[in-house]
Design a protein around this motif. Sequence first.
Motif, PDB file in Angstrom:
ATOM      1  N   GLU A   4      -3.801  -2.216  -5.696  1.00 54.25           N
ATOM      2  CA  GLU A   4      -5.195  -2.903  -5.214  1.00 54.25           C
ATOM      3  C   GLU A   4      -6.168  -1.733  -5.500  1.00 54.25           C
ATOM      4  O   GLU A   4      -7.755  -2.043  -5.670  1.00 54.25           O
TER       5      GLU A   4
ATOM      6  N   GLY B  68       1.342  -0.977   0.416  1.00 53.92           N
ATOM      7  CA  GLY B  68       0.062  -0.159   0.020  1.00 53.92           C
ATOM      8  C   GLY B  68       1.188   1.129   0.298  1.00 53.92           C
ATOM      9  O   GLY B  68       2.364   1.184  -0.927  1.00 53.92           O
TER      10      GLY B  68
ATOM     11  N   TYR C  33      -8.766  -4.715   2.274  1.00 53.98           N
ATOM     12  CA  TYR C  33      -7.153  -5.287   2.992  1.00 53.98           C
ATOM     13  C   TYR C  33      -7.280  -6.932   3.047  1.00 53.98           C
ATOM     14  O   TYR C  33      -7.890  -6.721   4.703  1.00 53.98           O
TER      15      TYR C  33
ATOM     16  N   ALA D  27      -4.448  -6.820  -1.307  1.00 46.19           N
ATOM     17  CA  ALA D  27      -5.254  -5.973  -1.980  1.00 46.19           C
ATOM     18  C   ALA D  27      -6.569  -7.050  -2.312  1.00 46.19           C
ATOM     19  O   ALA D  27      -6.294  -7.840  -3.009  1.00 46.19           O
TER      20      ALA D  27
END
Length: 530
Positions: free
Chosen positions: A333, A189, A389, A197
């Motif tokens: 992500e 991240g 997450y 993710a």
Amino acid sequence: MTIQLPKELQPDCCSIVEWALSGQYDPTKPVLIDAVESDPPRSISKGKAVELIASLVGAFEKNTTVCLHLANDILYPILVLAIYGSSCRWTGTNIAYTVPELEHQVRVSDTKYVITREEHLETVRAAAGSAEIILFTDILFEPSHGSSTSTHEFRTLRDLQRESSVEILYATIRAIDLQSVSTLASTSGTTGRPKMAARTQRSMVLESTAIEEYPKPYQVRRLYCTPIFHGFAAPEMIINALRLGIPSYFMKRYDDVLYAQKIQEFNITETFAAPPMMVRLINNTPDAQKQLQSLRTIYSGGAALVPELRAKFLKLFDQANPPRITQVWGMMECGWMTTFRYPESDDTSSIGRFLPGCEIKLSATRETLSSGQEVGEMYAHSPYGMSCYWGNAEATERAFEDKEHYWLKTGDIGYVENGKVYVVDREKDIFKVNGFQVAPPELEDAFMALSDVKDAGVIGSGPNLDSEEHPIAFVVRANLNVTAEELKQQLRQRLTRYKVNYCDIRFIDAIPKSVTGKILKNELRKLAIL
């Protein structure tokens, strides 16, 4: 004109496997091709892909995670699609991972099965915990008479195969919940240790649709050596190669000499290259540089492409017909967010235009550059972004500026001008080495675990033409006799080599910290330029 889809099949209402196999072209045409192994030649057509996927779907317990600890291989997309088709979650790892790194991913992804080759067994055994280890075997060919693996302790891919049919396969994949999590992508991240993710079946299909290109005036033939588990090339290697019938040549890893040879041998017109690869190609031999001339498009991603590097790389080519270098920007992500579509080319250092459905807004806190341009942290919204997450509600909460509308904090400082997106800095300290994210806390934790280290603080250097991003570690020694190289040798037992090999270790008397104990990274940056 865009590629026409069958009326009954739309990307927002089918599973990944059905989408990947929906292309309309000769099913006997080789699509996934081994660029190196030629005795016997290895390739997979759409027809063969259907057969192999059908034989593996259902081999894994539903709603579990399957980890692929494998290098690039033409069977890798088949395995991922079989995992998806089994209503399971795929997570991919770097084969260079050390035991602690692999153990962390296996644990946080709730992995139930790890598929790997025999040469990685020592690491996988130590990291797998209660997960079942399955040995990779080349299921493209029937086993030769008398052949066997060196151990019968584990099941193999061949053991997982079963009799099936196209009808059974499609009945199975059409029953998949499109909102179920299909992919757990490892990412740091914008800060902290790697997290997973979580992306759904639907999100992966929508991303692959968004990055499809218009027809081009040349035959697209691609060479891949970038890691297949990375979000830069994964949607193309796993889904779009089969869906669009693009001849896609796979190399397990990048090699200076072999890479150039294969581009010439197969008349490759497109490739994916992170900036570190471009640096190595620039420094390659003149003969190797001449072998690159068939390239028409180079997709660059995974790290910042500085203007000087782009210009120097283009000088390797015939100036009458240079290739396009188009950047790709995104995150694990949220998938791809921006790029330039053919035939647009750009020399303004932009990272591209938005892909369909993607948006960016800037944070309320902004700065003004010397040029007068206002910049802020970019918050991204993508229709194919992650849902969370995995198993980490706290990190999920921190990741979004607006959880209700899924505005993801990218950690990048930038702006949008004339429809083009520009990145000028990072809001957090995360940086990239060889295209892979590296979070300073992970390196700091590894240093602090060493008995020879009293304290440590890590920052990333900025990229330039002569030096790619790399860690700069400021270390306070507990053992005044220990050398930087000795510390690196110890770190290699805990971290992947690329995180360690390029680390610039500098010894200091004390790490500058605030009254609350927070490392003052700005002070470290000042020390870095002294």
